[in-house]
Motif scaffolding. Structure first.
Motif, mmCIF file in Angstrom:
data_model
loop_
_atom_site.group_PDB
_atom_site.id
_atom_site.type_symbol
_atom_site.label_atom_id
_atom_site.label_comp_id
_atom_site.label_asym_id
_atom_site.label_seq_id
_atom_site.Cartn_x
_atom_site.Cartn_y
_atom_site.Cartn_z
ATOM 1 N N LEU A 40 3.880 -1.004 -1.181
ATOM 2 C CA LEU A 40 2.874 -2.020 -0.875
ATOM 3 C C LEU A 40 2.600 -2.897 -2.092
ATOM 4 C CD1 LEU A 40 0.831 -2.780 1.468
ATOM 5 C CD2 LEU A 40 -0.829 -1.401 0.219
ATOM 6 N N TYR A 41 2.510 -2.268 -3.248
ATOM 7 C CA TYR A 41 2.256 -3.002 -4.487
ATOM 8 C C TYR A 41 3.386 -3.985 -4.789
ATOM 9 C CZ TYR A 41 2.011 -3.932 -9.488
ATOM 10 O OH TYR A 41 1.992 -4.566 -10.714
ATOM 11 N N PHE A 42 4.633 -3.537 -4.681
ATOM 12 C CA PHE A 42 5.773 -4.407 -4.983
ATOM 13 C C PHE A 42 5.889 -5.535 -3.964
ATOM 14 C CE2 PHE A 42 7.353 -0.456 -7.137
ATOM 15 C CZ PHE A 42 7.248 -0.970 -8.434
ATOM 16 N N LEU A 43 5.464 -5.272 -2.723
ATOM 17 C CA LEU A 43 5.475 -6.308 -1.708
ATOM 18 C C LEU A 43 4.549 -7.457 -2.099
ATOM 19 C CD1 LEU A 43 6.301 -7.245 1.200
ATOM 20 C CD2 LEU A 43 4.282 -6.010 2.012
ATOM 21 N N PHE A 44 3.339 -7.113 -2.531
ATOM 22 C CA PHE A 44 2.385 -8.146 -2.917
ATOM 23 C C PHE A 44 2.728 -8.748 -4.275
ATOM 24 C CE2 PHE A 44 -0.063 -6.428 0.518
ATOM 25 C CZ PHE A 44 -0.826 -7.495 0.957
ATOM 26 N N GLU A 45 3.381 -7.980 -5.118
ATOM 27 C CA GLU A 45 3.841 -8.512 -6.396
ATOM 28 C C GLU A 45 4.846 -9.647 -6.165
ATOM 29 O OE1 GLU A 45 3.900 -8.581 -10.615
ATOM 30 O OE2 GLU A 45 2.588 -7.549 -9.195
ATOM 31 N N ARG A 46 5.603 -9.525 -5.078
ATOM 32 C CA ARG A 46 6.626 -10.527 -4.769
ATOM 33 C C ARG A 46 6.056 -11.717 -4.003
ATOM 34 N NH1 ARG A 46 9.211 -14.147 -3.793
ATOM 35 N NH2 ARG A 46 11.419 -14.359 -3.253
ATOM 36 N N PHE A 47 5.181 -11.450 -3.010
ATOM 37 C CA PHE A 47 4.727 -12.526 -2.128
ATOM 38 C C PHE A 47 3.281 -12.958 -2.372
ATOM 39 C CE2 PHE A 47 8.132 -10.366 0.245
ATOM 40 C CZ PHE A 47 8.977 -11.446 0.455
ATOM 41 N N GLY A 48 2.498 -12.171 -3.101
ATOM 42 C CA GLY A 48 1.138 -12.574 -3.443
ATOM 43 C C GLY A 48 0.105 -12.274 -2.382
ATOM 44 N N GLN A 49 0.379 -12.630 -1.143
ATOM 45 C CA GLN A 49 -0.549 -12.386 -0.050
ATOM 46 C C GLN A 49 0.224 -12.320 1.262
ATOM 47 O OE1 GLN A 49 -2.936 -15.427 1.512
ATOM 48 N NE2 GLN A 49 -1.595 -17.106 0.884
ATOM 49 N N ILE A 50 -0.431 -11.766 2.294
ATOM 50 C CA ILE A 50 0.153 -11.710 3.636
ATOM 51 C C ILE A 50 -0.893 -12.214 4.615
ATOM 52 C CG2 ILE A 50 1.099 -10.247 5.448
ATOM 53 C CD1 ILE A 50 2.073 -8.321 3.389
ATOM 54 N N GLU A 54 -5.206 -10.406 0.602
ATOM 55 C CA GLU A 54 -4.762 -10.115 -0.754
ATOM 56 C C GLU A 54 -4.569 -8.616 -0.947
ATOM 57 O OE1 GLU A 54 -7.374 -11.938 -3.531
ATOM 58 O OE2 GLU A 54 -7.017 -13.979 -2.763
ATOM 59 N N PHE A 55 -3.981 -8.270 -2.083
ATOM 60 C CA PHE A 55 -3.547 -6.892 -2.314
ATOM 61 C C PHE A 55 -4.685 -5.882 -2.235
ATOM 62 C CE2 PHE A 55 -2.567 -3.541 -5.594
ATOM 63 C CZ PHE A 55 -1.731 -2.807 -4.769
ATOM 64 N N HIS A 56 -5.797 -6.141 -2.899
ATOM 65 C CA HIS A 56 -6.884 -5.166 -2.935
ATOM 66 C C HIS A 56 -7.519 -4.974 -1.559
ATOM 67 C CE1 HIS A 56 -6.634 -6.451 -7.216
ATOM 68 N NE2 HIS A 56 -6.789 -5.150 -7.402
ATOM 69 N N GLU A 57 -7.518 -6.029 -0.754
ATOM 70 C CA GLU A 57 -8.062 -5.916 0.598
ATOM 71 C C GLU A 57 -7.175 -5.022 1.464
ATOM 72 O OE1 GLU A 57 -10.134 -10.366 0.818
ATOM 73 O OE2 GLU A 57 -8.086 -10.052 1.561
ATOM 74 N N VAL A 58 -5.869 -5.219 1.352
ATOM 75 C CA VAL A 58 -4.942 -4.373 2.113
ATOM 76 C C VAL A 58 -4.942 -2.952 1.559
ATOM 77 C CG1 VAL A 58 -2.532 -4.082 2.827
ATOM 78 C CG2 VAL A 58 -3.529 -6.362 2.726
#
Length: 260
Positions: A40-50, A54-58
């Motif tokens: 999950l961390y590397f996913l957001f590291e690559r795309f920033g948001q979905i 944002e990462f902390h919310e997910v």
């Protein structure tokens, strides 16, 4: 509840007879959600948001659903392994005892090593809450507690439904894993990132959306959450266990003894 507590103590003592094995299992369970969270961390590291998340919310979403799954898998494991009681004819013994079959099946198996998953999930939850600028109120604290409780009830309800099928199919059906493991994997993300039919199914049929997505909108003060109903949405997950118990009761009434 006194009987359930005795079941709990007996299983804990038996598992602690082999402490090295228990701690190794717990250690392994600790790393299972950890590796998923790393992805999950590397996913957001690559795309920033979905989809605006944002990462902390997910991460908060992730922690809640994995905490619920860990607790349910620990304390409702008896239903997950129930088909073995039917195959061996051991369920007959439960029927002649003067106690509820639900309590007896619940007490037939506990997986305390699953607490390793819980440790990881609690750590992520604390870190995510500390990292998010949430204006906490009493109602938001209650909502967060209800989210976890609701998730436990939903996963336990699915275990009960899967166990109930064993009255007719004998063997447990692997299709139930679609809704336990699959539901866990889907619900670790906000449901609005999926197709509408999927998000509706996991909101109105199996209410995982009432565990994570809807109350999370309220806790994070998202513009969509303009009603107190979002804070109370987890109650739907708690109610979900009622029809599951009714199906179980129907299955018990139609159970055919092995005759052995």
């Amino acid at each position: 509840m006194r009987l359930y507590g005795k079941y709990l103590l007996i299983h804990f003592k038996s598992q602690m007879q082999h402490r090295t094995s228990f701690y190794l299992l717990m250690f392994g369970q600790f790393f299972l959600p950890f590796t998923v969270f790393a992805g999950l961390y590397f996913l957001f590291e690559r795309f920033g948001q979905i989809q605006g998340w944002e990462f902390h919310e997910v991460a908060l979403c992730f922690a809640v659903i994995h905490m619920a799954f860990a607790i349910s898998e620990c304390f409702a494991r008896g239903f997950d392994l129930f088909s073995g009681l039917v195959i061996n004819g051991e369920f007959d013994r439960l029927l002649v005892r003067p106690r509820s079959t639900v309590v007896q099946v619940l007490g037939s198996k506990f997986e305390f090593s699953r607490m390793g998953r819980l440790v990881t999930s609690v750590s992520v939850l604390v870190w995510a809450v500390a990292s998010l600028p949430i204006d906490w109120t009493i109602l938001k604290g209650i909502t967060l507690f209800l989210m976890i409780t609701s998730g436990v009830f939903i996963f336990s309800g699915i275990f009960i439904l899967a166990a109930s099928l064993s009255f007719w199919t004998i063997q447990g059906l692997e299709v139930a894993n679609i809704f336990t493991d699959g539901g866990r994997e889907m619900s670790q993300y906000p449901l609005n990132i999926y197709q509408k039919w999927a998000s509706r199914f996991f909101t109105f049929v199996i209410p995982f959306g009432c565990v994570n997505y809807l109350p999370l909108l309220y806790i994070l003060d998202k513009p969509e959450a303009d009603s107190i109903l979002y804070a109370l949405a987890p109650l739907a997950g708690i109610v979900f266990v009622v029809p599951c118990l009714l199906v179980w009761r129907f299955g018990v009434r139609h159970y055919r003894s092995t005759g052995s």
